[in-house]
Design a protein around this motif. Structure first.
Motif, PDB file in Angstrom:
ATOM      1  N   GLN A   6       0.823  -1.200   0.000  1.00 34.57           N
ATOM      2  CA  GLN A   6       0.000   0.000   0.000  1.00 34.57           C
ATOM      3  C   GLN A   6       0.860   1.254   0.000  1.00 34.57           C
ATOM      4  N   GLN A   7       1.961   1.229   0.779  1.00 37.51           N
ATOM      5  CA  GLN A   7       2.857   2.385   0.799  1.00 37.51           C
ATOM      6  C   GLN A   7       3.517   2.575  -0.565  1.00 37.51           C
ATOM      7  N   HIS A   8       3.916   1.467  -1.189  1.00 41.83           N
ATOM      8  CA  HIS A   8       4.513   1.513  -2.526  1.00 41.83           C
ATOM      9  C   HIS A   8       3.527   2.106  -3.534  1.00 41.83           C
ATOM     10  N   LEU A   9       2.277   1.705  -3.439  1.00 39.76           N
ATOM     11  CA  LEU A   9       1.248   2.225  -4.343  1.00 39.76           C
ATOM     12  C   LEU A   9       0.999   3.706  -4.087  1.00 39.76           C
ATOM     13  N   ASN A  10       0.950   4.087  -2.818  1.00 42.30           N
ATOM     14  CA  ASN A  10       0.733   5.505  -2.479  1.00 42.30           C
ATOM     15  C   ASN A  10       1.865   6.375  -2.998  1.00 42.30           C
ATOM     16  N   ASP A  11       3.090   5.864  -2.905  1.00 35.93           N
ATOM     17  CA  ASP A  11       4.256   6.657  -3.296  1.00 35.93           C
ATOM     18  C   ASP A  11       4.425   6.731  -4.816  1.00 35.93           C
ATOM     19  N   ASN A  12       4.089   5.656  -5.513  1.00 36.70           N
ATOM     20  CA  ASN A  12       4.427   5.568  -6.933  1.00 36.70           C
ATOM     21  C   ASN A  12       3.241   5.432  -7.887  1.00 36.70           C
ATOM     22  N   PHE A  13       2.102   5.018  -7.373  1.00 37.39           N
ATOM     23  CA  PHE A  13       0.943   4.783  -8.248  1.00 37.39           C
ATOM     24  C   PHE A  13      -0.342   5.334  -7.630  1.00 37.39           C
ATOM     25  N   ALA A  14      -0.241   6.532  -7.093  1.00 42.04           N
ATOM     26  CA  ALA A  14      -1.419   7.139  -6.459  1.00 42.04           C
ATOM     27  C   ALA A  14      -2.562   7.310  -7.456  1.00 42.04           C
ATOM     28  N   PHE A  15      -2.224   7.408  -8.727  1.00 42.54           N
ATOM     29  CA  PHE A  15      -3.237   7.618  -9.763  1.00 42.54           C
ATOM     30  C   PHE A  15      -4.156   6.410  -9.957  1.00 42.54           C
ATOM     31  N   LEU A  16      -3.831   5.254  -9.329  1.00 45.00           N
ATOM     32  CA  LEU A  16      -4.682   4.075  -9.462  1.00 45.00           C
ATOM     33  C   LEU A  16      -5.962   4.177  -8.645  1.00 45.00           C
ATOM     34  N   GLN A  17      -5.965   5.069  -7.665  1.00 45.71           N
ATOM     35  CA  GLN A  17      -7.165   5.236  -6.849  1.00 45.71           C
ATOM     36  C   GLN A  17      -8.345   5.641  -7.721  1.00 45.71           C
ATOM     37  N   GLY A  18      -9.444   4.917  -7.562  1.00 42.71           N
ATOM     38  CA  GLY A  18     -10.656   5.244  -8.309  1.00 42.71           C
ATOM     39  C   GLY A  18     -10.676   4.730  -9.730  1.00 42.71           C
TER      40      GLY A  18
END
Length: 437
Positions: A6-18
């Motif tokens: 989740q931290q990796h996604l928040n840092d590098n792929f925040a655009f995946l939300q939604g």
């Protein structure tokens, strides 16, 4: 591992939300861990499974396993079956390449037709290591040593920071079920031999090998970024783009230390592999060529010229009044007009219809061709005209001559023949125009 992801996604792929996410799930341990992780994270997901039909009942069992898991967890499921062996034979490629082309073509269609934003795959750090070692054994440039990209367009690989051991430990700790692919145990393929015979030795020599490898990847990626900056900066000084051709100035290129490295970077996107032949072009005679599947590189005096290969070169084309023909340079038209009204710098000429033998013939030049250039006295060989106008070898090949019988009316788009010019007493005028595409 879930918190790390989740931290990796928040840092590098925040655009995946939604976004609408499609997960490529084979049923193996890596993909089932990916699926379980994203099922418990705040993302909207669906599953795509490919049945390649290569392991008979085992392949069908994988499909049923993933299908039932999705039904149990109320997750949208897409599946397809491929005649992989037949495709490989038809396309004359390996089974691995056939499977890759088939699945990614299908994934792309799903994204477009079903409204998904991104495809997620379960590639991880050990996959990157294996790819690195495969490329190393085959010989590669720097780009072959920088690892599997975390993102390639709409394809996202969120598990790349995690090793196979971490993934297996997470699967066991969380009682995640998966299917074993029997082909993974075979050493028939190079990747499996590296996985089974080379990687364990590296990990045995250094228990922190994967961490060190990951740091090395970061350094290599940073180095590649510096290389690309330098390549881009020098490109504008040495390479000129002209009408879908690249003109590489040889003398300027040779002033650069390690110029071969720059040439490699500029030309590798065009599918070349015979690099020694390309480097030898620098000092070769004019006319020497090197080919890739779709392009050719030609030495022409002080330049290397790159162009897309012509699939078919028509020898001659008939064209008559009130007709148009499409050429590489543009659309050629012939129409009757009542007066002369335009001057477009060589892209339009007006001729006396009564001096023509219709239909006119469009053809390429040949040795011995000559014409009587407008605005000049006497006649000139086409080869001499090309030389005076500094035509490249490619320019000569692409040039069309518009002829009336055996006489040249127009070096198309360049210079007309004065023998067909309109005069004071001309009654019938034909306008010939090259409309650039």
């Amino acid at each position: 591992m879930r918190q790390q992801l989740q931290q990796h996604l928040n840092d590098n792929f925040a655009f995946l939300q939604g976004k609408q996410l499609l997960l490529a799930i084979s049923g193996g341990i890596d993909s089932m861990v990916l699926l379980e992780l994203f099922r418990n994270l705040p993302y909207t997901i669906a599953v795509a499974h490919c049945n390649f039909g290569l392991r008979a009942a085992e392949s069908d069992g994988d499909e049923d396993f993933v299908k039932q898991w999705c039904a149990k967890n109320n997750i949208r499921f897409f599946t397809t079956r491929f005649a992989t062996q037949e495709y490989a034979e038809t396309e004359k490629c390996s089974i691995q390449l056939a499977a890759r082309e088939l699945r990614y073509n299908w994934f792309s269609a799903l994204l477009e037709n079903e409204g998904f934003d991104y495809l997620l795959t379960a590639h991880h750090l050990d996959d990157t290591l294996e790819t690195f070692l495969i490329n190393l054994t085959r010989g590669t440039g720097l780009d072959g040593l920088t690892g599997i990209p975390a993102q390639n367009g709409t394809v996202i690989r969120p598990l790349l920071p995690f090793g196979r051991d971490e993934i297996e430990a997470y699967a066991v700790a969380n009682s995640i079920a998966w299917r074993e692919d029997s082909s993974n145990a075979s050493d028939k393929y190079l990747r499996n031999r590296i996985r089974h015979q080379v990687v364990p030795i590296l990990k045995e020599l250094n228990p922190n090998f994967l961490n060190g490898f990951q740091d090395t990847l970061v350094h290599l990626q940073q180095t590649e970024s510096l290389v690309q900056d330098a390549v881009t900066e020098l490109y504008s000084k040495i390479v000129t783009e002209k009408e879908e051709q690249l003109h590489i100035a040889i003398e300027k290129l040779k002033l650069i230390p390690n110029y071969k490295a720059y040439l490699y970077q500029w030309l590798k996107p065009y599918g070349f592999t015979a690099w020694d032949d390309i480097y030898n072009l620098i000092n070769a005679q004019s006319g020497k060529q090197v080919f890739s599947e779709n392009y050719r590189l030609l030495k022409d005096r002080d330049y290397l010229l790159l162009e897309k290969q012509q699939v078919h070169r028509t020898q001659s084309i008939e064209i008559t009044e009130n007709q148009e023909v499409t050429l590489e340079q543009g659309r050629l038209t012939l129409y009757s007009v009542t007066n002369v009204t335009e001057d477009r710098g060589g892209k339009v000429i007006f001729v006396d219809k009564d001096k023509l033998k219709l239909p006119l013939i469009l053809r390429k030049w040949k040795e011995g061709d000559y014409f009587y250039p407008s605005g000049m006295t006497g006649r000139k060989k086409i080869s001499k005209y090309f030389k005076d106008e500094k035509f490249s070898l490619i320019d000569k090949e692409n040039c069309w001559l518009l002829c009336s019988g055996d006489e040249i009316v127009w070096v198309v788009g360049k210079r007309s023949d004065r023998r067909f010019e309109i005069e004071q007493e001309t009654n019938n005028i034909i306008k010939i125009e090259l409309q650039l595409l």
